[in-house]
Design a protein around this motif. Structure first.
Motif, PDB file in Angstrom:
ATOM      1  N   ALA A 463     -10.166  45.922 -18.172  1.00 55.95           N
ATOM      2  CA  ALA A 463      -8.722  46.141 -18.116  1.00 55.95           C
ATOM      3  C   ALA A 463      -8.059  45.201 -17.114  1.00 55.95           C
ATOM      4  O   ALA A 463      -6.992  44.630 -17.387  1.00 55.95           O
ATOM      5  CB  ALA A 463      -8.431  47.592 -17.749  1.00 55.95           C
ATOM      6  N   TRP A 468      -4.117  44.301 -16.478  1.00 58.98           N
ATOM      7  CA  TRP A 468      -3.690  45.653 -16.128  1.00 58.98           C
ATOM      8  C   TRP A 468      -4.241  46.045 -14.762  1.00 58.98           C
ATOM      9  O   TRP A 468      -5.287  45.553 -14.336  1.00 58.98           O
ATOM     10  CB  TRP A 468      -4.174  46.659 -17.176  1.00 58.98           C
ATOM     11  CG  TRP A 468      -3.515  46.452 -18.509  1.00 58.98           C
ATOM     12  CD1 TRP A 468      -3.833  45.497 -19.437  1.00 58.98           C
ATOM     13  CD2 TRP A 468      -2.430  47.189 -19.047  1.00 58.98           C
ATOM     14  NE1 TRP A 468      -3.015  45.586 -20.526  1.00 58.98           N
ATOM     15  CE2 TRP A 468      -2.141  46.625 -20.329  1.00 58.98           C
ATOM     16  CE3 TRP A 468      -1.667  48.268 -18.610  1.00 58.98           C
ATOM     17  CZ2 TRP A 468      -1.130  47.110 -21.146  1.00 58.98           C
ATOM     18  CZ3 TRP A 468      -0.670  48.768 -19.419  1.00 58.98           C
ATOM     19  CH2 TRP A 468      -0.395  48.189 -20.665  1.00 58.98           C
ATOM     20  N   VAL A 480      -3.794  53.078 -16.330  1.00 61.73           N
ATOM     21  CA  VAL A 480      -3.522  51.680 -15.998  1.00 61.73           C
ATOM     22  C   VAL A 480      -2.048  51.383 -16.215  1.00 61.73           C
ATOM     23  O   VAL A 480      -1.379  51.991 -17.064  1.00 61.73           O
ATOM     24  CB  VAL A 480      -4.387  50.727 -16.854  1.00 61.73           C
ATOM     25  CG1 VAL A 480      -5.871  50.934 -16.567  1.00 61.73           C
ATOM     26  CG2 VAL A 480      -4.113  50.918 -18.344  1.00 61.73           C
ATOM     27  N   THR A 481      -1.563  50.432 -15.446  1.00 67.83           N
ATOM     28  CA  THR A 481      -0.188  49.972 -15.610  1.00 67.83           C
ATOM     29  C   THR A 481      -0.193  48.450 -15.678  1.00 67.83           C
ATOM     30  O   THR A 481      -1.059  47.786 -15.085  1.00 67.83           O
ATOM     31  CB  THR A 481       0.697  50.475 -14.449  1.00 67.83           C
ATOM     32  OG1 THR A 481       2.062  50.141 -14.712  1.00 67.83           O
ATOM     33  CG2 THR A 481       0.271  49.875 -13.124  1.00 67.83           C
ATOM     34  N   ARG A 482       0.755  47.910 -16.385  1.00 70.18           N
ATOM     35  CA  ARG A 482       0.779  46.464 -16.636  1.00 70.18           C
ATOM     36  C   ARG A 482       0.933  45.700 -15.316  1.00 70.18           C
ATOM     37  O   ARG A 482       1.815  45.976 -14.519  1.00 70.18           O
ATOM     38  CB  ARG A 482       1.918  46.124 -17.584  1.00 70.18           C
ATOM     39  CG  ARG A 482       1.839  44.747 -18.222  1.00 70.18           C
ATOM     40  CD  ARG A 482       2.999  44.544 -19.194  1.00 70.18           C
ATOM     41  NE  ARG A 482       2.921  45.478 -20.301  1.00 70.18           N
ATOM     42  CZ  ARG A 482       2.248  45.251 -21.414  1.00 70.18           C
ATOM     43  NH1 ARG A 482       1.598  44.107 -21.569  1.00 70.18           N
ATOM     44  NH2 ARG A 482       2.233  46.149 -22.391  1.00 70.18           N
ATOM     45  N   ASP A 483       0.053  44.715 -15.113  1.00 69.71           N
ATOM     46  CA  ASP A 483       0.074  43.929 -13.882  1.00 69.71           C
ATOM     47  C   ASP A 483       0.434  42.471 -14.153  1.00 69.71           C
ATOM     48  O   ASP A 483       0.569  41.678 -13.229  1.00 69.71           O
ATOM     49  CB  ASP A 483      -1.295  44.005 -13.201  1.00 69.71           C
ATOM     50  CG  ASP A 483      -1.248  43.613 -11.739  1.00 69.71           C
ATOM     51  OD1 ASP A 483      -0.240  43.945 -11.076  1.00 69.71           O
ATOM     52  OD2 ASP A 483      -2.210  42.995 -11.253  1.00 69.71           O
ATOM     53  N   ALA A 487      -0.072  40.619 -20.365  1.00 68.65           N
ATOM     54  CA  ALA A 487      -1.249  41.499 -20.460  1.00 68.65           C
ATOM     55  C   ALA A 487      -1.569  41.824 -21.920  1.00 68.65           C
ATOM     56  O   ALA A 487      -0.667  41.998 -22.746  1.00 68.65           O
ATOM     57  CB  ALA A 487      -0.993  42.785 -19.677  1.00 68.65           C
ATOM     58  N   PRO A 490      -3.164  47.498 -24.845  1.00 69.98           N
ATOM     59  CA  PRO A 490      -4.250  48.427 -24.478  1.00 69.98           C
ATOM     60  C   PRO A 490      -5.197  48.717 -25.635  1.00 69.98           C
ATOM     61  O   PRO A 490      -6.391  48.960 -25.422  1.00 69.98           O
ATOM     62  CB  PRO A 490      -3.511  49.693 -24.022  1.00 69.98           C
ATOM     63  CG  PRO A 490      -2.115  49.548 -24.527  1.00 69.98           C
ATOM     64  CD  PRO A 490      -1.838  48.097 -24.610  1.00 69.98           C
TER      65      PRO A 490
END
Length: 704
Positions: A463, A468, A480-483, A487, A490
């Protein structure tokens, strides 16, 4: 196929549902057997004394596997009991009179503690899954009325009566009209009370298809995984199955459809499956598979833990992998989790008591961290669990298809069956580490955990490589959160992980926002306390906080859920506090019904053994005073009327219909619930109180 079994004067009566009605068959030549295994000379010395016992029908020699990983069958002594339900008593007598003089463990007993109906089905090959739909009649009686012996409050399939005699007439008419195959009761004691009152009034109430009501077992208190549980008395009536919904976890979770699925898979008859625990049903499935392999079931498990080095012991003595959650509110979070992780590890990685640390592949390292080898031959547990995994997948597909077609009845039935499977799958891993599990082995438990930790770490790395950031992770799930702006989706990440792991990783939910709650008195995140708004649905997911706790009064739960919705609207603590203020005012004015404030607590000891004068102790003692004794493991429901008072007058029981309550006590409960919602913003109860001090200016949220 028979669905109910009676044991009558040395015979077994099978009851089968046919398209034309119900048929019975009396079996008089059935003799259940137990086995003794040990050195041949020791068994030979026991043959004559055992055969001379009055409760023994026959003694013979046989060859059976005495373990899942046994290379060859062992010579064993087969002992048949005269009574179809007599094996446990026979085994106890043999142990006390004949085995006590032998060295411990020299001779071991097998196939002893099987429930009689289950044993009969295994021995005779008679599936207890009904071939036709079963008719049911339901009897409900309030707990206090049952304790008082008052049948006038009886409800029969929703129909009520004014007097005890009327209740008997309603019950008799419904039994005659429906001729049910299953009696569903709020408490098995209702059957005993019905039988007593029928005699008192000279009424004919045909509880069974033949006369008779048998008490199979008295009530009992047991401890399981540190919890005190109550097992109520059990009754049987001829020709019908009995389901006590008050004590059946499986009924509560999966209704009759789910129970019947487990009957089909385990071969435990309906009455026995209804009162069984999930672990007992799983053991029944394992026992059925062991019988298919000609393996005997040990009476007492004696499999010591294998020798381990200090390094291996340190690596093995761990649970699932966890990441400390990032306390606070997070936007646009995706939750991914491994579907049925532990049972799939068992199946895909062939983890089983007969495969882990096998002799044929010694020296090979198959389990990460631990270096355990795993045999290539298909394991026992995989044969037990794989059909369940396949059925659950198919049932979930069936439920979705039925919903799309507007067939809610078929969809509900499929969901109930899938739900029953879920609980068996949930327990399969823990049972490997349970000391009394017939086919458990601690090395399997350790191996499953090690593989699970490795899979979660690999999923985390995948991930992060895909853009993420992990904000929380526990055992089989990642949040998880978008980094990164670019990205990967999922779903693509889940597909890559699934292919590499041979265990499906699925997108469980997407959240508009989610809050991770800190531990009380700490800034560190609590692993299982969070709440959030599911994206694209009018749905909130709540875990670990008061709204999910069984002891929480309905009013406090309702307020907390409203505060959570306020978090979603405002993303700030002040408007949430203003909503709280309105409910605190309602509470102080006495505008909340006492029924909404009832708390539920599990009794941990008899009334006279509580050392401290807690609210629960007061409720238990008050119940006893009112003729409603509470045994350890049972629940007691009460409303707090004077928390600072003394004795049993501090509370009122829910059936006493209390008219007042201790507003200050419940105000503290509200503040505690509000703290759970606001602590991700750094607000504790002290700060909430300061904000709500008199004379403040409320925000518009207070008037929504």
């Amino acid at each position: 196929m028979p669905f109910a079994f009676d044991f009558d004067d040395g015979a077994v009566v099978e009851w089968s549902k046919t398209p034309d009605g119900v048929e019975s068959r009396r079996v008089t030549d059935y003799a259940p057997a137990m086995y003794l295994a040990g050195p041949e000379e020791a068994l030979e010395s026991l043959e004559s004394p055992v055969a001379a016992r009055g409760d023994v029908a026959a003694v013979s020699w046989d060859r059976k596997f005495t373990g899942l990983d046994a290379d060859e069958r062992a010579l064993v002594l087969r002992i048949e009991a005269k009574d179809p339900r007599g094996v446990p008593a026979l085994a106890g007598g043999v142990r006390e009179s004949l085995l006590a003089d032998l060295p411990p463990g020299r001779v071991r007993a097998y196939d002893v503690d099987l429930a009689p109906g289950f044993r009969y089905c295994l021995d005779t090959g008679a599936s207890p899954a009904p071939a036709e739909p079963l008719e049911t009649v339901r009897f409900d009686l309030p707990e206090k009325a049952l304790a008082d012996g008052d049948l006038s409050a009886l409800s029969v399939d929703g129909s009520e009566a004014a007097t005890e005699r009327d209740a008997l007439d309603v019950a008799a008419a419904r039994l005659d009209e429906r001729d049910p195959d299953v009696l569903v009761v709020s408490d098995a004691g209702v059957l005993s009370l019905l039988a007593e009152r029928a005699v008192d009034f000279g009424a004919d109430v045909p509880l069974g298809r033949r006369p008779g009501l048998e008490r199979l077992a008295g009530e009992n208190t047991v401890e399981s995984y540190g919890r005190v549980l109550h097992s109520p008395a059990r009754y049987a009536v001829p020709g019908r199955a009995v389901v006590d919904v008050g004590s059946s976890f499986l009924w509560a979770e999966s209704r009759l459809d789910g129970l019947l699925y487990l009957v089909e898979r385990s071969w435990r008859p309906l009455s026995e499956a209804a009162w069984a625990s999930i672990g007992t049903v799983l053991t029944s499935m394992q026992t059925r598979e062991a019988r298919a392999r000609d393996v005997l079931v040990p009476w007492n498990k004696r499999r010591p833990e294998s020798f381990k080095s200090v390094e291996t012991l340190h690596a093995a003595d761990r649970g699932g992998f966890t990441f400390d959650p990032e306390v606070g509110l997070h936007e646009n979070v995706v939750e991914v989790d491994f579907a049925s992780l532990y049972p799939r590890i068992i199946c895909e990685y062939n983890v089983s008591p007969d495969t882990v640390l096998c002799d044929c592949h010694a020296g090979r390292s198959d389990v990460p961290e631990l270096g355990y080898n795993v045999c290539d031959e298909r394991g026992f547990l995989a044969d037990v669990l794989e059909p369940l995994l396949e059925d659950r997948r198919d049932l979930k597909d069936e439920a979705r298809a039925a919903e799309a077609a507007g067939d809610e009845e078929r969809a509900a039935a499929a969901r109930h069956r899938a739900g029953a499977i879920k609980w068996v799958l949930v327990s399969c891993f823990g049972y490997q580490g349970y000391r009394n599990a017939k086919f458990g082995r601690i090395e399997c438990h350790e191996a499953i955990n090690a593989v699970a930790r490795d899979l979660l770490l690999r999923a985390k790395e995948t991930a992060e490589e895909a853009g993420w950031r992990v904000v929380h992770g526990i055992v089989d799930s990642l949040w998880v959160t978008r980094d990164a702006a670019d990205a990967d989706p999922p779903e693509e990440i889940a597909a890559r992980v699934s292919e590499a792991a041979d265990v499906p990783l699925e997108v469980e939910d997407a959240y508009e926002w989610v809050c991770f709650v800190p531990k009380r008195g700490s800034n560190r995140g609590a692993l299982t306390r969070y709440f959030g708004k599911v994206a694209d649905r009018d749905e909130y997911k709540v875990r670990g906080i008061e709204a999910r706790q069984r002891s929480t009064p309905a009013f406090v739960e309702e307020v907390q859920r409203e505060l959570i919705e306020a978090v979603g609207r405002h993303r700030a603590p002040e408007p949430v506090c203003d909503r709280l203020a309105r409910h605190r005012a309602r509470l102080r004015r006495g505008d909340v019904s006492a029924e909404e404030l009832a708390r539920t607590a599990r009794v941990s000891r008899p009334a006279g053994e509580y050392r401290r004068d807690t609210l629960v102790a007061a409720a238990v003692r008050r119940a006893e005073r009112r003729g409603l004794s509470r045994a350890p493991g049972q629940d007691v429901r009460y409303v707090v009327t004077d928390a600072d008072g003394d004795g049993i007058d501090r509370v009122r029981l829910d059936f006493e219909a209390p008219s007042d309550y201790d507003a200050a006590f419940y105000d503290d409960a509200l503040l505690r619930a509000a703290e759970s919602v606001l602590s991700p913003f750094g607000w504790d109860r002290g700060r909430i109180r300061r904000y709500l001090r008199p004379g403040r200016d409320a925000t518009l949220a207070a008037f929504e």
